[in-house]
Design a protein around this motif. Structure first.
Motif, mmCIF file in Angstrom:
data_model
loop_
_atom_site.group_PDB
_atom_site.id
_atom_site.type_symbol
_atom_site.label_atom_id
_atom_site.label_comp_id
_atom_site.label_asym_id
_atom_site.label_seq_id
_atom_site.Cartn_x
_atom_site.Cartn_y
_atom_site.Cartn_z
ATOM 1 N N ARG A 187 0.820 -1.216 0.000
ATOM 2 C CA ARG A 187 0.000 0.000 0.000
ATOM 3 C C ARG A 187 0.853 1.265 0.000
ATOM 4 N N GLU A 188 2.148 1.089 0.243
ATOM 5 C CA GLU A 188 3.042 2.267 0.282
ATOM 6 C C GLU A 188 3.992 2.285 -0.912
ATOM 7 N N ARG A 189 3.709 1.479 -1.908
ATOM 8 C CA ARG A 189 4.707 1.286 -2.979
ATOM 9 C C ARG A 189 5.170 2.589 -3.609
ATOM 10 N N THR A 190 4.251 3.497 -3.867
ATOM 11 C CA THR A 190 4.666 4.723 -4.573
ATOM 12 C C THR A 190 4.472 5.957 -3.690
ATOM 13 N N GLY A 191 4.562 5.760 -2.378
ATOM 14 C CA GLY A 191 4.451 6.907 -1.468
ATOM 15 C C GLY A 191 3.021 7.143 -1.031
ATOM 16 N N PRO A 192 2.827 8.153 -0.163
ATOM 17 C CA PRO A 192 1.514 8.324 0.458
ATOM 18 C C PRO A 192 0.437 8.889 -0.476
ATOM 19 N N VAL A 193 0.827 9.646 -1.500
ATOM 20 C CA VAL A 193 -0.187 10.245 -2.379
ATOM 21 C C VAL A 193 -0.156 9.523 -3.724
ATOM 22 N N VAL A 194 -1.278 8.912 -4.050
ATOM 23 C CA VAL A 194 -1.366 8.131 -5.282
ATOM 24 C C VAL A 194 -2.472 8.714 -6.138
ATOM 25 N N LEU A 195 -2.145 9.000 -7.405
ATOM 26 C CA LEU A 195 -3.153 9.495 -8.333
ATOM 27 C C LEU A 195 -4.347 8.534 -8.358
ATOM 28 N N GLY A 196 -5.547 9.041 -8.058
ATOM 29 C CA GLY A 196 -6.740 8.194 -8.111
ATOM 30 C C GLY A 196 -7.088 7.537 -6.788
ATOM 31 N N ARG A 197 -6.173 7.604 -5.805
ATOM 32 C CA ARG A 197 -6.455 6.961 -4.509
ATOM 33 C C ARG A 197 -6.568 7.992 -3.402
ATOM 34 N N THR A 198 -6.638 9.255 -3.784
ATOM 35 C CA THR A 198 -6.547 10.304 -2.774
ATOM 36 C C THR A 198 -7.720 10.270 -1.801
ATOM 37 N N HIS A 199 -8.918 9.889 -2.282
ATOM 38 C CA HIS A 199 -10.085 9.912 -1.406
ATOM 39 C C HIS A 199 -10.654 8.530 -1.109
ATOM 40 N N MET A 200 -10.409 7.590 -2.000
ATOM 41 C CA MET A 200 -10.907 6.225 -1.760
ATOM 42 C C MET A 200 -9.681 5.332 -1.583
ATOM 43 N N LYS A 201 -9.367 5.114 -0.318
ATOM 44 C CA LYS A 201 -8.068 4.523 0.025
ATOM 45 C C LYS A 201 -7.958 3.045 -0.337
ATOM 46 N N THR A 202 -9.094 2.427 -0.603
ATOM 47 C CA THR A 202 -9.048 0.984 -0.868
ATOM 48 C C THR A 202 -8.713 0.658 -2.331
ATOM 49 N N MET A 203 -8.532 1.693 -3.153
ATOM 50 C CA MET A 203 -8.328 1.440 -4.585
ATOM 51 C C MET A 203 -7.080 0.609 -4.872
ATOM 52 N N ASP A 204 -6.061 0.728 -4.008
ATOM 53 C CA ASP A 204 -4.858 -0.085 -4.230
ATOM 54 C C ASP A 204 -5.161 -1.575 -4.004
ATOM 55 N N LEU A 205 -5.999 -1.853 -3.022
ATOM 56 C CA LEU A 205 -6.384 -3.253 -2.777
ATOM 57 C C LEU A 205 -7.146 -3.804 -3.989
ATOM 58 N N TYR A 206 -8.045 -2.965 -4.522
ATOM 59 C CA TYR A 206 -8.827 -3.412 -5.696
ATOM 60 C C TYR A 206 -7.900 -3.665 -6.885
ATOM 61 N N SER A 207 -6.827 -2.899 -6.977
ATOM 62 C CA SER A 207 -5.889 -3.094 -8.091
ATOM 63 C C SER A 207 -5.279 -4.497 -8.018
ATOM 64 N N SER A 208 -4.880 -4.902 -6.826
ATOM 65 C CA SER A 208 -4.314 -6.247 -6.704
ATOM 66 C C SER A 208 -5.368 -7.320 -7.002
ATOM 67 N N VAL A 209 -6.619 -7.030 -6.682
ATOM 68 C CA VAL A 209 -7.691 -7.979 -7.024
ATOM 69 C C VAL A 209 -7.818 -8.100 -8.548
ATOM 70 N N CYS A 210 -7.622 -6.982 -9.254
ATOM 71 C CA CYS A 210 -7.654 -7.050 -10.726
ATOM 72 C C CYS A 210 -6.553 -7.983 -11.236
ATOM 73 N N ALA A 211 -5.395 -7.949 -10.572
ATOM 74 C CA ALA A 211 -4.303 -8.855 -10.966
ATOM 75 C C ALA A 211 -4.719 -10.315 -10.759
ATOM 76 N N VAL A 212 -5.431 -10.560 -9.679
ATOM 77 C CA VAL A 212 -5.925 -11.921 -9.419
ATOM 78 C C VAL A 212 -6.816 -12.373 -10.575
ATOM 79 N N GLN A 213 -7.728 -11.518 -10.963
ATOM 80 C CA GLN A 213 -8.688 -11.927 -11.997
ATOM 81 C C GLN A 213 -7.994 -12.148 -13.341
ATOM 82 N N ASN A 214 -7.033 -11.283 -13.669
ATOM 83 C CA ASN A 214 -6.269 -11.502 -14.918
ATOM 84 C C ASN A 214 -5.607 -12.876 -14.894
#
Ligand SMILES: Cc1cc2nc3c(=O)[nH]c(=O)nc-3n(C[C@H](O)[C@H](O)[C@H](O)COP(=O)(O)O)c2cc1C
Length: 253
Positions: A124-151
Protein backbone atom coordinates in the motif's frame (compact mmCIF):
# COMPACT_ATOMS: atom_id res chain seq x y z
CA UNK A 1 -8.32 1.91 -41.10
CA UNK A 2 -7.78 5.58 -40.25
CA UNK A 3 -9.15 7.30 -37.14
CA UNK A 4 -12.17 8.83 -38.94
CA UNK A 5 -13.20 5.51 -40.45
CA UNK A 6 -12.79 3.79 -37.11
CA UNK A 7 -15.02 6.37 -35.46
CA UNK A 8 -17.69 5.79 -38.09
CA UNK A 9 -17.64 1.99 -37.70
CA UNK A 10 -18.95 0.62 -34.42
CA UNK A 11 -16.78 -2.24 -33.24
CA UNK A 12 -13.92 -1.23 -35.51
CA UNK A 13 -11.47 -2.22 -32.81
CA UNK A 14 -13.28 -5.39 -31.80
CA UNK A 15 -11.50 -8.73 -31.87
CA UNK A 16 -12.37 -11.20 -34.62
CA UNK A 17 -15.52 -13.19 -33.68
CA UNK A 18 -13.36 -16.24 -32.82
CA UNK A 19 -11.03 -14.25 -30.58
CA UNK A 20 -13.94 -12.48 -28.90
CA UNK A 21 -15.73 -15.80 -28.28
CA UNK A 22 -12.52 -17.18 -26.74
CA UNK A 23 -12.43 -14.30 -24.26
CA UNK A 24 -16.04 -14.85 -23.22
CA UNK A 25 -15.47 -18.59 -23.09
CA UNK A 26 -12.61 -18.08 -20.63
CA UNK A 27 -14.87 -15.85 -18.52
CA UNK A 28 -17.88 -18.17 -18.47
CA UNK A 29 -15.99 -21.44 -18.06
CA UNK A 30 -13.60 -20.19 -15.35
CA UNK A 31 -14.21 -22.00 -12.08
CA UNK A 32 -12.94 -21.86 -8.56
CA UNK A 33 -11.15 -25.21 -8.30
CA UNK A 34 -10.67 -26.98 -5.00
CA UNK A 35 -10.79 -30.72 -5.51
CA UNK A 36 -9.72 -31.58 -9.04
CA UNK A 37 -6.00 -30.80 -9.01
CA UNK A 38 -3.59 -33.18 -10.74
CA UNK A 39 0.02 -33.53 -9.54
CA UNK A 40 1.30 -32.67 -13.06
CA UNK A 41 3.92 -29.92 -12.70
CA UNK A 42 3.14 -26.52 -14.18
CA UNK A 43 5.93 -25.61 -16.64
CA UNK A 44 7.73 -22.35 -15.92
CA UNK A 45 6.85 -20.95 -19.34
CA UNK A 46 3.13 -21.38 -18.55
CA UNK A 47 3.53 -19.98 -15.04
CA UNK A 48 5.40 -17.05 -16.51
CA UNK A 49 2.56 -16.31 -18.96
CA UNK A 50 -0.15 -16.23 -16.30
CA UNK A 51 2.00 -14.12 -13.94
CA UNK A 52 2.71 -11.71 -16.77
CA UNK A 53 -1.03 -11.52 -17.47
CA UNK A 54 -1.54 -10.64 -13.80
CA UNK A 55 1.12 -7.91 -13.99
CA UNK A 56 -0.77 -6.32 -16.89
CA UNK A 57 -3.85 -5.69 -14.77
CA UNK A 58 -5.08 -2.12 -14.31
CA UNK A 59 -3.91 -0.37 -11.14
CA UNK A 60 -4.82 2.93 -9.54
CA UNK A 61 -2.31 5.61 -10.56
CA UNK A 62 -0.38 2.80 -12.33
CA UNK A 63 0.80 1.92 -8.87
CA UNK A 64 1.27 -1.83 -9.56
CA UNK A 65 1.09 -2.57 -5.84
CA UNK A 66 1.34 -6.34 -6.25
CA UNK A 67 3.95 -9.01 -5.65
CA UNK A 68 3.58 -12.66 -6.57
CA UNK A 69 4.86 -15.12 -4.02
CA UNK A 70 5.24 -18.51 -5.71
CA UNK A 71 4.89 -21.43 -3.30
CA UNK A 72 6.11 -24.83 -4.45
CA UNK A 73 7.81 -26.24 -1.35
CA UNK A 74 5.70 -28.74 0.59
CA UNK A 75 6.72 -27.33 3.99
CA UNK A 76 5.51 -23.86 3.01
CA UNK A 77 2.24 -25.32 1.73
CA UNK A 78 1.91 -27.23 5.00
CA UNK A 79 2.25 -23.99 7.01
CA UNK A 80 -0.41 -22.34 4.83
CA UNK A 81 -2.67 -25.35 5.27
CA UNK A 82 -2.26 -25.24 9.05
CA UNK A 83 -3.34 -21.59 8.96
CA UNK A 84 -6.37 -22.56 6.87
CA UNK A 85 -7.30 -25.45 9.20
CA UNK A 86 -7.45 -23.14 12.21
CA UNK A 87 -9.68 -20.57 10.52
CA UNK A 88 -11.82 -23.25 8.88
CA UNK A 89 -12.66 -24.83 12.24
CA UNK A 90 -13.63 -21.43 13.63
CA UNK A 91 -15.73 -20.62 10.56
CA UNK A 92 -17.72 -23.85 10.86
CA UNK A 93 -18.82 -22.80 14.36
CA UNK A 94 -20.33 -19.61 12.96
CA UNK A 95 -23.02 -21.47 11.02
CA UNK A 96 -26.00 -23.15 12.60
CA UNK A 97 -27.45 -26.66 12.25
CA UNK A 98 -27.94 -27.81 8.64
CA UNK A 99 -25.88 -24.92 7.22
CA UNK A 100 -22.97 -25.94 9.46
CA UNK A 101 -23.24 -29.56 8.33
CA UNK A 102 -23.28 -28.40 4.73
CA UNK A 103 -20.27 -26.12 5.33
CA UNK A 104 -18.34 -29.01 6.79
CA UNK A 105 -19.07 -31.15 3.73
CA UNK A 106 -17.70 -28.54 1.31
CA UNK A 107 -14.13 -28.77 0.08
CA UNK A 108 -12.88 -25.21 0.26
CA UNK A 109 -9.19 -25.43 -0.64
CA UNK A 110 -6.61 -27.48 -2.52
CA UNK A 111 -3.52 -26.11 -0.78
CA UNK A 112 -1.59 -29.35 -0.47
CA UNK A 113 -2.73 -30.98 -3.72
CA UNK A 114 -2.17 -28.04 -6.08
CA UNK A 115 1.40 -28.12 -7.42
CA UNK A 116 1.74 -24.34 -7.12
CA UNK A 117 0.45 -21.77 -4.67
CA UNK A 118 0.59 -18.09 -5.57
CA UNK A 119 0.05 -15.43 -2.95
CA UNK A 120 -0.79 -12.09 -4.54
CA UNK A 121 -0.14 -9.17 -2.22
CA UNK A 122 -0.60 -5.40 -2.07
CA UNK A 123 2.12 -2.98 -1.01
CA UNK A 124 0.00 0.00 0.00
CA UNK A 125 3.04 2.27 0.28
CA UNK A 126 4.71 1.29 -2.98
CA UNK A 127 4.67 4.72 -4.57
CA UNK A 128 4.45 6.91 -1.47
CA UNK A 129 1.51 8.32 0.46
CA UNK A 130 -0.19 10.24 -2.38
CA UNK A 131 -1.37 8.13 -5.28
CA UNK A 132 -3.15 9.49 -8.33
CA UNK A 133 -6.74 8.19 -8.11
CA UNK A 134 -6.46 6.96 -4.51
CA UNK A 135 -6.55 10.30 -2.77
CA UNK A 136 -10.08 9.91 -1.41
CA UNK A 137 -10.91 6.23 -1.76
CA UNK A 138 -8.07 4.52 0.03
CA UNK A 139 -9.05 0.98 -0.87
CA UNK A 140 -8.33 1.44 -4.59
CA UNK A 141 -4.86 -0.08 -4.23
CA UNK A 142 -6.38 -3.25 -2.78
CA UNK A 143 -8.83 -3.41 -5.70
CA UNK A 144 -5.89 -3.09 -8.09
CA UNK A 145 -4.31 -6.25 -6.70
CA UNK A 146 -7.69 -7.98 -7.02
CA UNK A 147 -7.65 -7.05 -10.73
CA UNK A 148 -4.30 -8.85 -10.97
CA UNK A 149 -5.92 -11.92 -9.42
CA UNK A 150 -8.69 -11.93 -12.00
CA UNK A 151 -6.27 -11.50 -14.92
CA UNK A 152 -4.30 -14.48 -13.67
CA UNK A 153 -7.45 -16.53 -13.12
CA UNK A 154 -8.70 -16.00 -16.68
CA UNK A 155 -5.29 -16.53 -18.28
CA UNK A 156 -4.96 -19.75 -16.28
CA UNK A 157 -8.33 -20.96 -17.56
CA UNK A 158 -7.19 -20.38 -21.13
CA UNK A 159 -4.05 -22.42 -20.33
CA UNK A 160 -6.19 -25.28 -18.94
CA UNK A 161 -5.07 -24.53 -15.39
CA UNK A 162 -7.45 -24.49 -12.47
CA UNK A 163 -7.22 -21.78 -9.82
CA UNK A 164 -8.79 -21.83 -6.37
CA UNK A 165 -8.84 -18.74 -4.15
CA UNK A 166 -8.48 -19.54 -0.47
CA UNK A 167 -9.42 -16.77 1.94
CA UNK A 168 -10.21 -18.75 5.07
CA UNK A 169 -7.27 -17.49 7.13
CA UNK A 170 -6.49 -15.09 9.88
CA UNK A 171 -4.49 -12.58 7.88
CA UNK A 172 -1.66 -12.62 10.43
CA UNK A 173 -1.42 -16.43 10.24
CA UNK A 174 -1.04 -16.34 6.46
CA UNK A 175 1.57 -13.60 6.77
CA UNK A 176 3.50 -15.63 9.29
CA UNK A 177 3.29 -18.81 7.21
CA UNK A 178 4.90 -17.05 4.24
CA UNK A 179 7.08 -14.47 6.07
CA UNK A 180 5.07 -11.61 4.58
CA UNK A 181 5.98 -8.35 6.37
CA UNK A 182 3.31 -6.50 8.32
CA UNK A 183 3.20 -3.57 5.89
CA UNK A 184 2.29 -5.88 2.99
CA UNK A 185 -1.34 -6.99 2.65
CA UNK A 186 -1.99 -10.52 1.40
CA UNK A 187 -4.85 -10.28 -1.11
CA UNK A 188 -5.26 -13.81 -2.37
CA UNK A 189 -3.77 -17.21 -1.77
CA UNK A 190 -4.34 -19.08 -5.03
CA UNK A 191 -3.99 -22.82 -5.58
CA UNK A 192 -2.91 -23.41 -9.17
CA UNK A 193 -2.56 -26.58 -11.23
CA UNK A 194 -3.84 -28.73 -14.05
CA UNK A 195 -7.17 -30.36 -13.27
CA UNK A 196 -9.04 -33.56 -14.05
CA UNK A 197 -12.03 -31.47 -15.17
CA UNK A 198 -13.73 -28.13 -14.70
CA UNK A 199 -17.22 -28.12 -13.25
CA UNK A 200 -19.82 -26.41 -15.40
CA UNK A 201 -21.31 -24.54 -12.43
CA UNK A 202 -19.93 -23.03 -9.24
CA UNK A 203 -19.63 -25.76 -6.63
CA UNK A 204 -21.53 -23.65 -4.12
CA UNK A 205 -24.40 -23.39 -6.59
CA UNK A 206 -24.46 -27.17 -7.17
CA UNK A 207 -24.30 -27.83 -3.43
CA UNK A 208 -27.35 -25.62 -2.88
CA UNK A 209 -25.41 -23.06 -0.81
CA UNK A 210 -26.61 -20.14 -2.92
CA UNK A 211 -28.07 -19.71 -6.43
CA UNK A 212 -26.72 -17.43 -9.17
CA UNK A 213 -28.73 -14.21 -9.02
CA UNK A 214 -30.79 -13.21 -12.05
CA UNK A 215 -28.99 -10.45 -14.00
CA UNK A 216 -32.13 -8.42 -14.54
CA UNK A 217 -32.50 -7.97 -10.77
CA UNK A 218 -29.01 -6.55 -10.49
CA UNK A 219 -29.14 -3.89 -13.19
CA UNK A 220 -30.64 -0.54 -12.22
CA UNK A 221 -31.40 2.45 -14.40
CA UNK A 222 -30.44 6.05 -13.65
CA UNK A 223 -30.67 5.71 -9.90
CA UNK A 224 -30.08 3.12 -7.25
CA UNK A 225 -32.80 0.52 -6.98
CA UNK A 226 -34.73 1.48 -10.13
CA UNK A 227 -35.44 -1.55 -12.29
CA UNK A 228 -37.22 -1.24 -15.61
CA UNK A 229 -38.29 -4.40 -17.44
CA UNK A 230 -39.40 -2.35 -20.46
CA UNK A 231 -35.82 -1.49 -21.28
CA UNK A 232 -34.68 -3.54 -24.30
CA UNK A 233 -31.41 -4.15 -22.45
CA UNK A 234 -33.27 -6.36 -19.96
CA UNK A 235 -34.31 -8.82 -22.68
CA UNK A 236 -30.70 -8.93 -23.90
CA UNK A 237 -29.51 -9.65 -20.37
CA UNK A 238 -31.87 -12.59 -20.07
CA UNK A 239 -30.71 -13.99 -23.40
CA UNK A 240 -27.04 -13.49 -22.65
CA UNK A 241 -27.35 -15.15 -19.29
CA UNK A 242 -28.73 -18.24 -21.04
CA UNK A 243 -25.91 -18.05 -23.61
CA UNK A 244 -23.35 -17.79 -20.80
CA UNK A 245 -24.74 -21.00 -19.36
CA UNK A 246 -24.32 -22.76 -22.70
CA UNK A 247 -20.77 -21.43 -23.06
CA UNK A 248 -19.72 -22.64 -19.62
CA UNK A 249 -21.20 -26.08 -20.38
CA UNK A 250 -19.12 -26.27 -23.52
CA UNK A 251 -16.13 -25.51 -21.29
CA UNK A 252 -16.84 -28.24 -18.77
CA UNK A 253 -14.12 -30.58 -19.93
C1 LIG B 1 -12.48 -12.98 -2.65
C2 LIG B 1 -12.78 -14.44 -2.84
C3 LIG B 1 -12.48 -15.33 -1.82
C4 LIG B 1 -12.78 -16.69 -1.97
N1 LIG B 1 -12.45 -17.58 -0.99
C5 LIG B 1 -12.69 -18.89 -1.15
C6 LIG B 1 -12.29 -19.85 -0.18
O1 LIG B 1 -11.68 -19.54 0.83
N2 LIG B 1 -12.57 -21.15 -0.41
C7 LIG B 1 -13.25 -21.56 -1.53
O2 LIG B 1 -13.50 -22.75 -1.68
N3 LIG B 1 -13.63 -20.67 -2.49
C8 LIG B 1 -13.35 -19.36 -2.32
N4 LIG B 1 -13.71 -18.47 -3.30
C9 LIG B 1 -14.36 -18.96 -4.52
C10 LIG B 1 -15.87 -18.70 -4.51
O3 LIG B 1 -16.51 -19.56 -3.62
C11 LIG B 1 -16.36 -18.91 -5.95
O4 LIG B 1 -15.74 -17.95 -6.77
C12 LIG B 1 -17.86 -18.80 -6.09
O5 LIG B 1 -18.49 -19.82 -5.36
C13 LIG B 1 -18.30 -18.87 -7.55
O6 LIG B 1 -17.78 -20.03 -8.15
P1 LIG B 1 -16.86 -19.97 -9.45
O7 LIG B 1 -15.65 -19.15 -9.10
O8 LIG B 1 -16.53 -21.38 -9.77
O9 LIG B 1 -17.65 -19.28 -10.53
C14 LIG B 1 -13.39 -17.13 -3.17
C15 LIG B 1 -13.68 -16.22 -4.19
C16 LIG B 1 -13.37 -14.89 -4.03
C17 LIG B 1 -13.66 -13.93 -5.16
Amino acid sequence: MNTDEAQATPGAHAFTPEARDAVYHAIFSRRDVRGQFLPTPVPDEVLSRILTAAHHAPSVGFMQPWNFLVVRAQDAKRRVHDAFARAHAEAADMFQDEKRAMYQRLKLEGILEAPVGICITCDRERTGPVVLGRTHMKTMDLYSSVCAVQNLWLAARAEGLGVGWVSIFHQADLQQALAIPRNITPIAYLCVGYVSHFHDRPELETAGWLPRLPMEELVYFEQWGRRDDRQPLVEHLRRDQAAAQRSRRAGAV
